[in-house]
Write a protein that holds these residues in place. Sequence first.
Motif, PDB file in Angstrom:
ATOM      1  N   UNK A 295      -0.742 -10.226   4.743  1.00 36.15           N
ATOM      2  CA  UNK A 295      -0.048  -9.152   5.455  1.00 36.15           C
ATOM      3  C   UNK A 295      -0.134  -7.863   4.655  1.00 36.15           C
ATOM      4  N   UNK A 296      -0.610  -6.813   5.309  1.00 32.94           N
ATOM      5  CA  UNK A 296      -0.630  -5.486   4.696  1.00 32.94           C
ATOM      6  C   UNK A 296       0.649  -4.764   5.101  1.00 32.94           C
ATOM      7  N   UNK A 297       1.329  -4.181   4.122  1.00 34.71           N
ATOM      8  CA  UNK A 297       2.536  -3.400   4.393  1.00 34.71           C
ATOM      9  C   UNK A 297       2.365  -2.057   3.697  1.00 34.71           C
ATOM     10  N   UNK A 298       2.474  -0.978   4.449  1.00 31.96           N
ATOM     11  CA  UNK A 298       2.408   0.334   3.805  1.00 31.96           C
ATOM     12  C   UNK A 298       3.826   0.768   3.430  1.00 31.96           C
ATOM     13  N   UNK A 299       3.945   1.547   2.350  1.00 32.40           N
ATOM     14  CA  UNK A 299       5.267   1.971   1.872  1.00 32.40           C
ATOM     15  C   UNK A 299       5.219   3.443   1.489  1.00 32.40           C
ATOM     16  N   UNK A 300       6.170   4.207   1.993  1.00 31.39           N
ATOM     17  CA  UNK A 300       6.378   5.563   1.478  1.00 31.39           C
ATOM     18  C   UNK A 300       7.877   5.795   1.401  1.00 31.39           C
ATOM     19  N   UNK A 301       8.263   6.961   0.873  1.00 31.72           N
ATOM     20  CA  UNK A 301       9.693   7.244   0.752  1.00 31.72           C
ATOM     21  C   UNK A 301      10.261   7.849   2.036  1.00 31.72           C
ATOM     22  N   UNK A 302       9.443   7.933   3.078  1.00 30.03           N
ATOM     23  CA  UNK A 302       9.955   8.327   4.394  1.00 30.03           C
ATOM     24  C   UNK A 302      10.794   7.189   4.981  1.00 30.03           C
TER      25      UNK A 302
ATOM     26  N   UNK B 248       0.854  -1.186   0.000  1.00 28.82           N
ATOM     27  CA  UNK B 248       0.000   0.000   0.000  1.00 28.82           C
ATOM     28  C   UNK B 248       0.894   1.242   0.000  1.00 28.82           C
ATOM     29  N   UNK B 249       1.193   1.748  -1.196  1.00 29.22           N
ATOM     30  CA  UNK B 249       2.071   2.925  -1.321  1.00 29.22           C
ATOM     31  C   UNK B 249       1.272   4.209  -1.072  1.00 29.22           C
ATOM     32  N   UNK B 250       1.902   5.186  -0.457  1.00 33.20           N
ATOM     33  CA  UNK B 250       1.275   6.503  -0.264  1.00 33.20           C
ATOM     34  C   UNK B 250       2.384   7.552  -0.279  1.00 33.20           C
ATOM     35  N   UNK B 251       2.011   8.827  -0.547  1.00 32.40           N
ATOM     36  CA  UNK B 251       3.064   9.840  -0.794  1.00 32.40           C
ATOM     37  C   UNK B 251       3.946  10.165   0.410  1.00 32.40           C
TER      38      UNK B 251
END
Lengths: 58, 132
Positions: B4-11, A49-52
């Motif tokens: 499994x849910x994994x969130x992704x950002x460039x942080x 789940x990509x977000x900004x």
Amino acid sequence: MADTTLEPLVRLGHPVPDFELAVYDPVKDDFGQFVLAQQKANKRWTILFFYPADFTFV
Amino acid sequence: MGCDVVTVSTDTQFVHLAWKKSEKELAAVKYPMAADPTGKVSRMFGVYDEAAGLALRGTFVISPDGVLLNSEVNFYNMGRNIDELMRKFKANVYMGKKPNEVCPSKWKDEGDKTLVNPGAKMVGKVHEALNG
């Protein structure tokens, strides 16, 4: 507008190349690693789940 | 079958920690928050905005075999519908168990109408197959 200059390496219906990402795990309140190969070894589904950005208004 | 849910950002993971602890809206969050500061994985999935250094709102379902089964990418200003994500995820799990069936757009959950063995006989007769 967004500038996505590179073609994605992933294709629907095709295997996703292995990758790893550092994570913050809120349950353990610790840092860890997400490893796609591990998901396959454990026979687990994955939803990415990509977000900004953090600290914005998701 | 587990998911499994994994969130992704460039942080970075450090910023994820700080955000999780300061934002009360995230109090219930239990999924791992992944850090992709180089954009490597975001580029892999085609959601990296080179100009901004940020990831667009991409959602990807990967099967236990590591195969990409679903992809949805929204621009910055469009939120995602979690009911639709769960519908698609349930359909992926169902079709994994029943490879000779396909899930039509109105399929929501196990027990709903599917199309079985779609083939030559169903061409031009989808209405009958769905309503028969």
